[in-house]
Design a protein around this motif. Structure first.
Motif, PDB file in Angstrom:
ATOM      1  N   ASN A   3      78.404  32.105   1.367  1.00  0.00           N
ATOM      2  CA  ASN A   3      78.224  31.145   0.268  1.00  0.00           C
ATOM      3  C   ASN A   3      77.489  31.753  -0.917  1.00  0.00           C
ATOM      4  N   ARG A   4      76.472  32.540  -0.625  1.00  0.00           N
ATOM      5  CA  ARG A   4      75.703  33.131  -1.730  1.00  0.00           C
ATOM      6  C   ARG A   4      76.372  34.390  -2.249  1.00  0.00           C
ATOM      7  N   ALA A   5      76.917  35.200  -1.325  1.00  0.00           N
ATOM      8  CA  ALA A   5      77.471  36.488  -1.727  1.00  0.00           C
ATOM      9  C   ALA A   5      78.685  36.309  -2.630  1.00  0.00           C
ATOM     10  N   LEU A   6      79.529  35.358  -2.294  1.00  0.00           N
ATOM     11  CA  LEU A   6      80.778  35.212  -3.049  1.00  0.00           C
ATOM     12  C   LEU A   6      80.829  33.922  -3.840  1.00  0.00           C
ATOM     13  N   GLY A   7      79.835  33.077  -3.654  1.00  0.00           N
ATOM     14  CA  GLY A   7      79.876  31.811  -4.383  1.00  0.00           C
ATOM     15  C   GLY A   7      80.939  30.880  -3.852  1.00  0.00           C
ATOM     16  N   VAL A   8      81.301  31.028  -2.604  1.00  0.00           N
ATOM     17  CA  VAL A   8      82.270  30.078  -2.054  1.00  0.00           C
ATOM     18  C   VAL A   8      81.517  28.886  -1.482  1.00  0.00           C
ATOM     19  N   GLY A   9      82.173  27.751  -1.485  1.00  0.00           N
ATOM     20  CA  GLY A   9      81.520  26.532  -1.008  1.00  0.00           C
ATOM     21  C   GLY A   9      80.745  25.928  -2.133  1.00  0.00           C
ATOM     22  N   ALA A  10      79.795  26.638  -2.610  1.00  0.00           N
ATOM     23  CA  ALA A  10      79.131  26.262  -3.853  1.00  0.00           C
ATOM     24  C   ALA A  10      79.282  27.454  -4.777  1.00  0.00           C
ATOM     25  N   VAL A  11      79.153  27.195  -6.053  1.00  0.00           N
ATOM     26  CA  VAL A  11      79.269  28.265  -7.021  1.00  0.00           C
ATOM     27  C   VAL A  11      78.107  29.230  -6.842  1.00  0.00           C
ATOM     28  N   GLN A  12      78.379  30.480  -7.007  1.00  0.00           N
ATOM     29  CA  GLN A  12      77.330  31.493  -6.832  1.00  0.00           C
ATOM     30  C   GLN A  12      76.206  31.306  -7.831  1.00  0.00           C
ATOM     31  N   ALA A  29      81.444  27.707 -19.029  1.00  0.00           N
ATOM     32  CA  ALA A  29      81.464  27.239 -20.420  1.00  0.00           C
ATOM     33  C   ALA A  29      80.061  26.850 -20.840  1.00  0.00           C
ATOM     34  N   LEU A  30      79.870  26.816 -22.139  1.00  0.00           N
ATOM     35  CA  LEU A  30      78.625  26.298 -22.697  1.00  0.00           C
ATOM     36  C   LEU A  30      78.831  24.847 -23.111  1.00  0.00           C
ATOM     37  N   GLY A  31      77.744  24.089 -23.052  1.00  0.00           N
ATOM     38  CA  GLY A  31      77.760  22.722 -23.559  1.00  0.00           C
ATOM     39  C   GLY A  31      76.490  22.497 -24.344  1.00  0.00           C
ATOM     40  N   ILE A  32      76.601  21.702 -25.379  1.00  0.00           N
ATOM     41  CA  ILE A  32      75.460  21.490 -26.264  1.00  0.00           C
ATOM     42  C   ILE A  32      75.133  20.009 -26.344  1.00  0.00           C
ATOM     43  N   SER A  33      73.852  19.735 -26.515  1.00  0.00           N
ATOM     44  CA  SER A  33      73.430  18.359 -26.745  1.00  0.00           C
ATOM     45  C   SER A  33      72.145  18.383 -27.550  1.00  0.00           C
ATOM     46  N   VAL A  34      72.040  17.463 -28.504  1.00  0.00           N
ATOM     47  CA  VAL A  34      70.749  17.248 -29.147  1.00  0.00           C
ATOM     48  C   VAL A  34      70.120  16.007 -28.522  1.00  0.00           C
ATOM     49  N   GLY A  35      68.817  15.891 -28.682  1.00  0.00           N
ATOM     50  CA  GLY A  35      68.130  14.732 -28.116  1.00  0.00           C
ATOM     51  C   GLY A  35      66.896  14.412 -28.932  1.00  0.00           C
ATOM     52  N   TRP A  36      66.378  13.235 -28.690  1.00  0.00           N
ATOM     53  CA  TRP A  36      65.148  12.849 -29.384  1.00  0.00           C
ATOM     54  C   TRP A  36      64.390  11.826 -28.581  1.00  0.00           C
ATOM     55  N   ASP A  58      83.245  25.464  -9.821  1.00  0.00           N
ATOM     56  CA  ASP A  58      84.154  25.896  -8.764  1.00  0.00           C
ATOM     57  C   ASP A  58      85.375  24.983  -8.870  1.00  0.00           C
ATOM     58  N   LYS A  59      86.440  25.496  -9.438  1.00  0.00           N
ATOM     59  CA  LYS A  59      87.565  24.622  -9.774  1.00  0.00           C
ATOM     60  C   LYS A  59      88.333  24.123  -8.549  1.00  0.00           C
ATOM     61  N   ASP A  60      88.124  24.757  -7.401  1.00  0.00           N
ATOM     62  CA  ASP A  60      88.769  24.259  -6.184  1.00  0.00           C
ATOM     63  C   ASP A  60      88.048  23.057  -5.602  1.00  0.00           C
ATOM     64  N   THR A  61      86.751  22.937  -5.897  1.00  0.00           N
ATOM     65  CA  THR A  61      85.976  21.872  -5.249  1.00  0.00           C
ATOM     66  C   THR A  61      85.293  20.945  -6.245  1.00  0.00           C
ATOM     67  N   GLY A  62      85.181  21.347  -7.485  1.00  0.00           N
ATOM     68  CA  GLY A  62      84.459  20.538  -8.471  1.00  0.00           C
ATOM     69  C   GLY A  62      82.960  20.752  -8.452  1.00  0.00           C
ATOM     70  N   VAL A  63      82.471  21.596  -7.555  1.00  0.00           N
ATOM     71  CA  VAL A  63      81.027  21.858  -7.529  1.00  0.00           C
ATOM     72  C   VAL A  63      80.643  22.604  -8.805  1.00  0.00           C
ATOM     73  N   SER A  64      79.681  22.051  -9.532  1.00  0.00           N
ATOM     74  CA  SER A  64      79.253  22.657 -10.785  1.00  0.00           C
ATOM     75  C   SER A  64      77.835  23.159 -10.630  1.00  0.00           C
ATOM     76  N   ARG A  65      77.576  24.265 -11.253  1.00  0.00           N
ATOM     77  CA  ARG A  65      76.223  24.790 -11.187  1.00  0.00           C
ATOM     78  C   ARG A  65      75.782  25.187 -12.585  1.00  0.00           C
ATOM     79  N   VAL A  66      74.590  24.767 -12.924  1.00  0.00           N
ATOM     80  CA  VAL A  66      74.031  25.147 -14.220  1.00  0.00           C
ATOM     81  C   VAL A  66      73.373  26.518 -14.053  1.00  0.00           C
ATOM     82  N   LEU A  67      73.876  27.488 -14.779  1.00  0.00           N
ATOM     83  CA  LEU A  67      73.364  28.857 -14.646  1.00  0.00           C
ATOM     84  C   LEU A  67      72.217  29.127 -15.607  1.00  0.00           C
ATOM     85  N   ALA A 124      66.035  26.349  -5.336  1.00  0.00           N
ATOM     86  CA  ALA A 124      67.174  27.285  -5.245  1.00  0.00           C
ATOM     87  C   ALA A 124      68.261  26.955  -6.259  1.00  0.00           C
ATOM     88  N   ASP A 125      68.259  25.725  -6.744  1.00  0.00           N
ATOM     89  CA  ASP A 125      69.278  25.311  -7.706  1.00  0.00           C
ATOM     90  C   ASP A 125      68.844  25.548  -9.151  1.00  0.00           C
TER      91      ASP A 125
END
Lengths: 298, 761
Positions: free
Chosen positions: A289-298, B434-441, B622-631, B690-691
């Protein structure tokens, strides 16, 4: 309530014969009790200090992993990481560092949850459970052990003392991947383990088992069709389709059945892919999961 | 000393918290203490037909069982006084308290709860916002017209309050617009989720009660005890031990009156500690669910010419501190944009859900998420880059915003550029990123606050403040200000806080007000001591007091640092034995600023010292699952002068991470009756360390007159505002589809990508 700290396996088995219940890390039993799933047993016997349960013994044909071995050790132990990599993948995803430091393989297996992380890897690796009581020891298949959610065929006085796993052929690899909404403190929404053995450039053997899509860990059948094929996109798509078809997911708070059925295919495909790459000699760090980002994004 | 010369922050409560020696309310044990437990309705809407506690009272070891019959018959709460301590004739949400018990042990208390006879006739739950405001809808409060109403709180039926912003002629301008975009956004309710569940301990001594409690605002808790139990303020003392987080959820008073009443009846100290389930279902501080309809018209040049909005907010069963929510939400849907024609209608709707209340920037993350997602939709509709579209339309110094306020010097345009540049706006990214932008106040709030300061004869200093430290470090910052005024080291100062018996009143830890208000009071109280020290020094050094400088623990004559005397010696020479300072913020005058609210003005029509921000996030899907992660998150904030950079960065990082939780994983799920289905930390998914993404923070420091000490604005809530919108814009850019429901869970992203409709409960 009484708690006895056992110092030998005989202590434990004698205690169980008298109605005590075993406790190792307590990560299911104690947490479950606090959440109101059931009160703690009146008599507990702590099994975590018994050395015989904490060994990993590599034999000529099989490796015997003591039921008291913790997830933290499974994810780093050289034998497990090199030979039974999917177990290391799974152990590394269990709960948090605190959970992994006290939670054990035996506890995970005997708790019988269809969401257990080590279950699917054990199935694809062909593991058997060794159960002991004062009347003797027996070794049974996991399909025989798990009878339903939270249910096993073990008798009340039996302790799972080890999981026995056949040693791995050459050109083989295994992997476990899991869908994660977050990267720690997560429980399996769906997960898949795969074992792949190559025969030259073609797939010689493949086993896939699925987490949290049926009342127990589900071993996927009907994969014979891809034995002899090359590992390509078409083959992986077939794996995904078969896994999705065979899953019997429910809808609950964590996901709808529709989403689970889709993502279990994704997990199965990714598990087979990672296992195959390991079989081909590629070093993919634990957990996948962590190495390749499968399951969750890396 | 200039602000930039401030010494590095030393956190006074740090060692306690890090080493585990710090004590929280749940750690307290008083001699003879009993266990408190509440009997909750568990049913969401029902008429009580029988409530009999005699069997519970008869159980040995049960010292008190209280119901509405045992406490003063008082309805309370600002806006509409719709609350009672205990349910009276009916129950309106699952966590409504029917009875409370005090018993010798946990088990006996549970037995007492089980022995309470509670019978009721269920009523159909009112949980759908649109159905609740339809003609002829059943009412959550059939007697609402008999309740006391305070403030500008127009209410009708299930609409608890109603607020509108009107400026120009939105209808006409919309009909002339070159392009019109309409969107509907739905935000699920969420929670503050402090890691410390609430705890309350109450002890009576004669006619006086001391309540130890995990509140963010001890004076509000005191006022609630006084009001609900009809006690004078001088007989109620609230002490808050260390707080294990609050995030707004512990603002105000909660269960202090119940426990005080139990302790009085039981004639023993009584302690309540919430389970995690209770922490989810019982408090009146859920973050409100919202339905937001927005329509915006732009001209051929891409300038916004008109906006209309219709907002429904799920208030739940009772008003907590939510009377201002419709107005706050309307301000966010208007947004920090220049829009000459605006009409926004916003209603707070009673339902049989848990009450909503302040959670870190109430209404803002949802409102901002909707309007900033909508802003990207407009930009897409006219083929303009989202950054350029904002450049063209945001408020800048001197402009009149969509809410009718004219802004003096503000730095939103600089925030926009800094965040975009930091993130590499326009650079190529992999297909799944992708990048996304937002302003706030978010506003800063003036509130009366006081402070005492004492320099003892030995030169040691106490600062006594009504502020509360809920983890932000802002109370800890107060001693930096005092140290700077007095020319001493911050570690020479001990803080006394979170004790209504010791400190003058103040807003505690709420509304980003600690530094803004308590800070000014502390600064002024310390200055009073400094002035007295200077007088003593002037005599000692045979100089003019106006020429005395306090620095490095010494009083010296300006320009002649060798002529000096240690401050500690001067303190000892005071004829009173100690030197006292006492100050408030009440006499500070503010310029009048105008807004365009025409209905339901709860003080939000214009914003004092408004804070502005821009967040640009980089998301991987992750386009196969919809899991999104903010990097990555690139945050730029105008919060005025930054006094304590370490704590300020901490607030941005915490607020951003909390925002990511609300964006991706934190949403309360309900069953058909309006009961929470995921009232636990396994199923209500907070972000973990971890997230956490890489967070890059930049501050646009503009000295702000009419603000907090040294030109500082608030900062605690602002970082939570803009994250959700930026995340949606990034996800949408990555997948080519937009998400219209918050949180944007993996399953919802997957469904949007594949045009799958989800049948959600």
């Amino acid at each position: 309530m009484t708690l006895t700290i056992a110092t030998s396996l005989d202590d434990i088995l004698a205690g169980l014969a008298q109605g005590a219940r075993p406790i190792a890390g307590g990560t299911d039993l104690v947490v479950g009790s606090r959440q109101g799933k059931g009160s703690l047993p009146d008599t507990l016997i702590a099994i975590d200090r018994v050395a015989e349960l904490n060994t990993i013994d590599v034999g000529a044909d099989a490796t015997r992993i003591g039921s008291g071995v913790t997830h933290a050790r499974l994810m780093t132990d050289t034998t497990v990481v090199e030979q039974f990599t999917s177990i290391a993948d799974a152990s590394a995803l269990v709960g948090s560092p605190a959970t992994r430091n006290v939670g054990t393989l035996g506890g995970n297996v005997m708790n019988g949850s269809p969401a257990m992380d080590t279950g699917a890897p054990l199935v694809v690796l062909g593991a058997k459970a060794e159960l002991a009581s004062t009347s003797g020891t027996r070794t049974i298949g996991l399909d025989e052990l798990w009878t339903g959610p939270g249910q096993t065929s073990a008798n009340e006085d039996e302790l799972c003392v080890a999981l026995v796993i056949p040693n791995r052929p050459t050109a083989s690899g295994s992997a476990y991947v899991r869908l994660e909404y977050r990267r720690a403190m997560e429980i399996a929404i769906v997960g898949a383990a795969a074992s792949v053995e190559f025969d030259g450039d073609a797939i010689g053997a493949v086993n896939v088992a699925l987490t949290a899509v049926a009342p127990t860990i589900l071993e996927v059948t009907g994969l014979n069709g891809i034995v002899g094929s090359a590992l390509d996109d078409a083959t992986l798509a077939q794996v995904a389709e078969i896994a999705s078809e065979q899953a019997a997911p429910i809808s609950d708070l964590r996901a709808s059945d529709k989403y689970r059925r889709h993502t279990i295919g994704v997990m199965a495909r990714r598990a087979v892919d990672a296992a195959a790459r390991r079989a081909a000699g590629e070093q993919i760090a634990v957990p996948v999961n962590r190495a390749l980002g499968v399951g969750a994004v890396q | 000393m200039a602000v930039t010369d401030m010494p590095e922050f030393i956190r006074a409560d740090g060692p306690d918290k890090v080493t585990g020696t710090g004590r929280y309310t749940a750690d307290m044990t008083l001699t003879g203490q009993l266990v408190a437990k509440f009997k909750y309705a568990e049913v969401t809407h029902a008429i009580i037909t029988k409530l009999d506690v005699e069997a519970a009272r008869a159980i040995p070891g049960v010292f008190a069982v209280l119901t509405a019959a045992d406490v003063p018959d008082i309805r309370f709460t600002y806006g509409i006084a719709d609350r009672t301590l205990f349910a009276t004739d009916r129950v309106r949400f699952e966590g409504e308290i029917v009875a409370a018990v005090a018993a010798i042990s946990d088990d006996v208390a549970q037995q007492a709860l089980d022995a309470i006879v509670f019978e009721y006739d269920e009523l159909p739950p009112i949980v759908d916002l649109e159905a609740a405001i339809a003609d002829g809808a059943a009412l959550v409060h059939p007697d609402v017209d008999s309740y006391v109403v305070t403030g500008d709180t127009p209410h009708s039926g299930n609409v608890a309050t109603h607020s509108s912003i009107a400026m120009g002629n939105a209808e006409e301008a919309m009909s002339n617009a070159a392009t019109v975009v309409t969107s509907r956004y739905v935000a699920d309710a969420s929670h503050a989720t402090p890691i410390e569940p609430r705890a309350v301990v109450a002890q009576w001594e004669g006619e006086r009660v001391t309540v130890y409690t995990s509140t963010q605002v001890p004076f509000d808790a005191r006022n609630l005890v006084c009001e609900a139990l009809e006690l004078p303020a001088n007989r109620v003392r609230i002490i808050a031990p260390h707080l294990g987080g609050g995030f707004g959820g512990k603002c105000g008073g909660h269960f202090e009156p119940h426990i005080a009443a139990l302790a009085r009846a039981a004639k023993r100290p009584v302690k309540l500690v919430f389970s995690r389930w209770e922490e989810f279902i019982a408090p009146d501080r859920r973050r409100e669910g919202m339905i937001i309809d927005i329509t915006t018209g732009v001209d051929a040049d891409g300038k916004i010419v008109a906006r209309t909005g219709n907002i429904l907010l799920d208030n739940g069963a009772y008003l907590a501190d939510s009377a201002f929510f419709p107005q706050a939400a309307a301000m966010h849907v208007a947004g920090p944009y220049v829009i000459p024609n605006v009409f926004i209608d916003s209603r707070l709707v009673y339902t049989n859900h848990q009450p909503s209340g302040s959670v870190r920037a109430p209404t803002a993350p949802q409102g901002c998420w909707a309007v900033e997602s909508h802003t990207d939709e407009i930009a897409a509709a006219i083929g303009m880059d989202p950054l350029d579209f904002r450049r063209k339309n945001i408020v800048t110094t001197g402009s009149v915003g969509a809410v009718g306020q004219t802004y003096d010097e503000i730095g939103l345009d600089q925030c926009l550029e800094l965040a975009a540049e930091s993130a590499g706006w326009g650079n190529d990214l992999p297909d799944d990123e992708a990048l996304g932008i937002s302003v706030g106040w978010w506003p800063s709030f003036h509130s009366p606050a006081g402070a005492y300061a004492k320099m003892h004869g030995d030169g040691s200093i106490q600062v006594i403040t009504g502020a509360s430290e809920c983890g932000t470090g802002s109370v800890m910052t107060l001693r930096m200000l005092a140290a700077d005024e007095l020319g001493v080291d911050q570690t020479d100062i001990e803080l006394v806080y979170q004790d209504t018996g010791a400190a003058p009143a103040g807003p505690g830890s709420s509304g980003s007000m600690t530094l803004f208000n308590h800070g000014r009071a502390v600064e002024r109280a310390a200055r009073q001591i400094a002035d007295q020290i200077k007088e003593l020094a002037a005599t000692e050094l045979e100089a003019n007091a106006a020429d005395i400088v306090l620095a490095d623990g010494k009083a010296s004559v300006a320009g002649t640092p060798t002529v000096s005397v240690p401050i500690v010696e001067l303190a000892g020479s005071s004829p009173d034995g100690e030197i006292l300072g006492s100050a408030t913020t009440e006499d500070i005058e503010w310029p009048e600023i105008k807004g365009s609210t025409c209905l339901g003005d709860q003080g939000f029509s214009s914003w004092m010292a408004p804070q502005f921000s821009c967040h640009v996030v980089r998301v991987k899907v992750d386009k196969d699952t919809g899991v999104s992660r903010v990097l990555e998150v690139h945050a730029a904030h105008d919060s005025g002068t930054i006094i304590n950079p370490i704590a300020a960065h901490g607030q941005i990082e915490g607020g951003v991470t909390m925002g990511i939780g609300q964006a991706l994983t934190e949403g309360t799920q309900y069953d058909d009756a309006g009961r929470q289905r995921n009232a636990g930390l396994l199923e209500y998914k907070l972000q973990t360390i971890a997230d956490a993404p890489k967070i890059t923070t930049q501050f646009v420091e503009i000295y702000t007159p009419n603000a907090g000490p040294r030109g500082a604005k608030g900062l605690a809530e602002a970082p939570n505002v803009a994250t959700c919108g930026a995340v949606n814009n990034a996800i949408s850019a990555a997948i080519g589809k937009r998400i219209y429901q918050l949180p944007m869970t993996a399953e919802r992203v997957w469904a949007a990508m594949n045009d799958i409709s989800l049948e959600e409960a």
